[in-house]
Structure formats: structure tokens, C-alpha cells
Enzyme design. Structure first.
Site, mmCIF file in Angstrom:
data_model
loop_
_atom_site.group_PDB
_atom_site.id
_atom_site.type_symbol
_atom_site.label_atom_id
_atom_site.label_comp_id
_atom_site.label_asym_id
_atom_site.label_seq_id
_atom_site.Cartn_x
_atom_site.Cartn_y
_atom_site.Cartn_z
ATOM 1 C CG ASN A 183 -0.296 -0.009 2.541
ATOM 2 O OD1 ASN A 183 0.858 0.413 2.668
ATOM 3 N ND2 ASN A 183 -1.004 -0.471 3.557
ATOM 4 C CG ASP A 232 -5.570 -9.343 4.379
ATOM 5 O OD1 ASP A 232 -4.406 -9.028 4.065
ATOM 6 O OD2 ASP A 232 -5.971 -9.368 5.558
#
Length: 270
Positions: A183, A232
Site C-alpha cells: 500500500n 487481503d
């Protein structure tokens, strides 16, 4: 269609909802405690299975009732748990999660059995093919992740390596992954480490995701209830798409859509 082999953690999430996150030293009252199934590895395995992939899970649970319950849950999604081992005398991993009113979360993980995952648990990687995808994250010992990456690459399988929670890995290992998924925060840490993997996919929340020349806008979420597990979900769906032979862009678009759906639910897996 190849198989997705997930190497990672299995946690029981203990969740409390708060109006806002506390400042250091501050105590806040929250909601009643909720317990749910989580852990980056298992979250990703469930997402991959829901996206249609054949999935095997490599990890550990404790010799407790929660470990039994977790393996039964994964099996209900037709995830192969024959490579999940039990660690005696230790509990299944746990995560303490605070979810604020705006849906953002903070997480503290107690590894438990996840910390006992060893290189000896990687036996299923011996039968990999070039169609398979190994998906790994960093809530288990780093030497295991590095060895899993090397073995998968040697077998010709694709490695999707999610650097979460962030840790410095051998640059040669990072170069074996296609892609390294980070990220924005993890991307900054990666750059600060001087690491420049050959294949990097950066997810940027509402700003979308980018993998080399492929840039995909974020799918708009109908409602943001809880962001726990959105990353996830993205990784699991991405791995499933790549194992199914989708192009990079198509796999990213599917992953973005899944992540947008996931934030409309409480907890990582529901």
C-alpha cells in the site's frame, strides 16, 4: 487453471468499535467485544477461494478449540488445510482490532502459533507448476517467506508477495516476486530501504492501484463500514485471477471490485 497456495497467518480477531482512535495514554470506552476469523494469510485464502480458485493453506494454529474451529471454517470454503499444522502448548494467533466510526482500523497482532511456522512446513511447494501462484504475507517468520519465495520461483510458479506488515526482505527475494504488493505507506518504507523490486503493485485506496504501466481506478464502495481485510481481499482475488490466466489489468480490476465490496461488511472475512 492453476492453484493458489497461501503461506501466511491464521488469527482470531477481537474487535471493538470506537468513535475515534485513542491518543497515546488515553482510554476510551468502546462497543461490546466481537470475535471473528482473520489473519492476513487466511483472509487472502478465503478471498481467493471465493473468487473461484483452488486454494491450499500453509500455516499453523494452536492446539486449542479455536484452532479446530478455524480449520473447519476453511474447509467449508473447500480450502485444502492438509498442510496446516498444529503447535502444541501455544494458542492460535490473535489480533486486537479497534474500528473507528469512519471505518478506519488499527491492529495489534499476537502471533501465537503463527510464530512457529517453519521452513519444514513448506513441503507442498515441492509439487508446484508454472500455472500455480504462491501468495505470501509477513505475519509468519520472514525466513519462511523468503524460502517459500525461492522455492516457488525455482519451480516456475508466480509469487505474489504482500509486504504486510512491512519488513525488510532480501532484495534478491523481492526480485523473484511478480508482483510485490504494497500500500502507499509500505511503498514509502520500501523506498526508504532503498529497495527497487522489478515488479511492484501499489494499492492506494480510493486512488486505485498501479502495477507497472497498468493503472486501475478504485471501484467505488457503496458504503464503508469496516476497512479491515480490504487489502487481503485485494491480494487474494488478484492471486486467483492470475492463477486463472487473467491479464494483469483484468486481475487488478477484479481485485479492486472485491476490495470495494469487502468494506461494506464488518470484519475481514464476512
Amino acid at each position: 487453471m492453476g492453484m493458489v497456495i497461501v503461506v501466511g497467518s491464521l488469527n482470531i480477531d477481537a474487535i471493538v468499535h470506537v468513535e475515534r482512535h485513542p491518543s497515546p495514554g488515553e482510554t476510551l470506552l468502546g462497543s461490546d467485544l466481537e470475535t471473528r476469523f482473520g489473519g492476513k494469510g487466511a483472509n487472502q485464502a478465503v478471498a481467493a477461494a471465493r473468487a473461484g480458485a483452488r486454494v491450499a493453506m500453509v500455516g499453523r494454529v494452536g492446539d486449542d478449540a479455536q484452532g479446530d474451529e478455524y480449520l473447519r471454517r476453511l474447509e467449508s470454503f473447500k480450502i485444502d488445510t492438509s498442510f496446516c499444522r498444529r503447535s502444541t502448548g501455544v494458542s492460535t494467533g490473535h489480533a486486537a482490532i479497534a474500528v473507528a466510526a469512519d471505518g478506519e482500523n488499527t491492529i495489534i497482532v499476537s502471533p501465537g502459533a503463527n510464530g512457529r511456522v517453519s521452513v519444514g512446513d513448506l513441503a507442498p511447494l515441492s509439487s508446484l507448476t508454472a500455472d500455480d501462484v504462491v501468495l505470501a504475507s509477513l505475519e509468519v517468520p520472514l525466513d519462511v517467506i523468503e524460502e517459500a519465495t525461492r522455492r516457488a520461483a525455482a519451480a516456475g510458479a508466480r509469487v505474489v508477495l504482500n509486504l504486510a506488515p512491512y519488513a525488510s526482505l532480501d532484495p534478491e527475494v523481492l526480485d523473484l516476486a511478480d508482483p510485490v504488493v504494497v500500500n502507499q505507506h509500505e511503498a514509502e518504507l520500501l523506498a526508504a530501504d532503498g529497495r527497487t523490486p522489478r515488479s511492484v503493485l501499489v494499492t492506494s485506496g480510493s486512488a486505485g492501484s498501479r502495477w507497472g504501466d497498468d493503472e486501475v481506478p478504485a471501484t467505488r464502495a457503496a458504503e464503508v463500514v469496516d476497512t479491515t481485510g480490504a487489502g487481503d481481499t485485494y491480494c487474494g482475488t488478484l492471486a486467483a485471477g492470475l492463477a486463472a490466466g487473467l491479464s494483469r489489468r483484468d486481475a487488478m480490476e477484479a481485485a479492486s471490485a472485491s476490495a470495494a465490496l469487502s468494506v461494506g461488511w464488518q470484519g475481514a472475512q464476512p
